[in-house]
Design a protein around this motif. Structure first.
Motif, short mmCIF file in Angstrom:
data_model
loop_
_atom_site.label_atom_id
_atom_site.label_comp_id
_atom_site.label_asym_id
_atom_site.label_seq_id
_atom_site.Cartn_x
_atom_site.Cartn_y
_atom_site.Cartn_z
N MET A 183 114.63 34.70 25.91
CA MET A 183 113.65 36.34 25.18
C MET A 183 114.43 37.93 24.91
N ASN A 184 114.07 38.55 24.15
CA ASN A 184 115.11 39.96 24.27
C ASN A 184 113.73 41.19 24.26
N HIS A 185 114.08 42.37 24.75
CA HIS A 185 112.86 43.29 24.86
C HIS A 185 113.63 44.27 23.95
N TYR A 186 112.28 44.96 23.08
CA TYR A 186 112.80 45.72 22.01
C TYR A 186 112.01 47.15 22.39
N ILE A 187 112.41 48.49 22.11
CA ILE A 187 111.34 49.38 22.22
C ILE A 187 111.36 50.28 21.10
N LEU A 188 110.71 50.39 20.43
CA LEU A 188 109.65 51.01 19.40
C LEU A 188 109.64 52.25 19.36
N PHE A 189 110.77 53.32 19.05
CA PHE A 189 109.74 54.54 19.51
C PHE A 189 109.09 55.66 17.51
N TYR A 190 108.19 55.86 17.63
CA TYR A 190 107.73 56.76 17.56
C TYR A 190 107.02 58.11 17.38
N GLU A 191 107.49 58.75 16.49
CA GLU A 191 108.56 60.98 16.65
C GLU A 191 106.79 61.03 15.25
N THR A 192 105.78 61.63 16.24
CA THR A 192 104.73 62.20 15.37
C THR A 192 104.19 63.20 15.39
N ARG A 229 108.99 59.42 12.05
CA ARG A 229 109.87 58.47 11.51
C ARG A 229 109.79 57.66 13.06
N TRP A 230 109.89 56.25 12.83
CA TRP A 230 110.70 55.40 14.04
C TRP A 230 110.65 54.44 13.30
N TRP A 231 111.67 54.28 15.24
CA TRP A 231 112.79 53.48 14.90
C TRP A 231 112.57 52.14 16.10
N VAL A 232 113.21 51.87 15.95
CA VAL A 232 113.85 49.66 17.32
C VAL A 232 115.03 50.03 17.72
N ASP A 291 103.80 64.04 21.71
CA ASP A 291 104.19 64.63 19.79
C ASP A 291 104.95 62.54 19.76
N GLY A 292 104.78 62.11 20.37
CA GLY A 292 105.81 60.79 19.90
C GLY A 292 104.70 59.38 20.68
N ALA A 293 106.20 58.07 20.66
CA ALA A 293 105.04 57.01 21.41
C ALA A 293 106.04 55.70 22.15
N ALA A 294 105.91 54.91 22.98
CA ALA A 294 106.63 54.21 22.67
C ALA A 294 106.03 53.23 23.33
N LEU A 295 106.20 51.96 22.16
CA LEU A 295 105.85 50.73 22.99
C LEU A 295 106.98 49.81 22.40
N VAL A 296 106.95 49.44 24.02
CA VAL A 296 107.75 47.97 24.61
C VAL A 296 107.14 46.20 24.06
N ASP A 322 101.15 49.32 11.61
CA ASP A 322 100.26 50.14 11.99
C ASP A 322 99.78 51.15 11.08
N PRO A 323 98.60 51.42 11.38
CA PRO A 323 97.54 52.44 10.36
C PRO A 323 98.04 53.85 10.54
N TYR A 324 98.95 53.90 11.64
CA TYR A 324 99.38 55.59 12.60
C TYR A 324 100.76 55.26 11.90
N VAL A 325 101.68 53.93 11.04
CA VAL A 325 102.31 54.49 10.22
C VAL A 325 102.12 54.73 8.54
N MET A 326 100.99 53.85 7.89
CA MET A 326 100.67 53.79 6.85
C MET A 326 100.12 55.45 6.83
N LYS A 327 99.06 55.81 7.32
CA LYS A 327 98.70 56.97 7.13
C LYS A 327 99.15 58.30 7.19
N GLY A 328 100.79 58.14 7.65
CA GLY A 328 101.26 59.07 7.37
C GLY A 328 101.44 60.02 9.00
N LEU A 329 100.67 59.44 10.19
CA LEU A 329 100.87 60.07 11.25
C LEU A 329 101.82 59.68 12.23
#
Length: 90
Positions: A1-10, A79-82, A48-53, A69-76
């Motif tokens: 099993m691997n780990h991935y970080i989802l980064f959000y720029e809000t 940019r996001w990347w993994v 100003d952003g978030a991180a999800l592991v 994610d509604p935050y992404v779908m509603k334009g909040l």
């Protein structure tokens, strides 16, 4: 099993703008957590952003979350990347 970080720029004013979608966002996060896919998540301080592991076979687990994610779908989220995370300790 691997780990991935989802980064959000809000967007500016994210904390106030997220309120109408917060319950939906947390419900989605808890669904992923209950399945063992989301390990931890949170906004930066200042928010100003978030991180999800995530834990999974591929980055698809994190990408699937972001696309739902509604935050992404509603334009909040501007940019996001993994990124794959090579955990050394823990």
């Amino acid at each position: 099993m691997n780990h991935y970080i989802l980064f959000y720029e809000t967007v500016d004013g994210y904390v106030e703008k997220r309120q109408p979608y917060r319950d939906q966002h947390l419900r989605l996060a808890n669904e992923f957590r209950e399945r063992g896919e989301l390990v931890m998540a949170g906004a930066y301080d200042p928010a100003d952003g978030a991180a999800l592991v995530f834990k999974g076979e591929s980055e698809d687990v994190a990408e699937n979350f972001a696309r739902k994610d509604p935050y992404v779908m509603k334009g909040l989220v501007n940019r996001w990347w993994v990124r794959k995370w090579s955990v050394v300790v823990g």
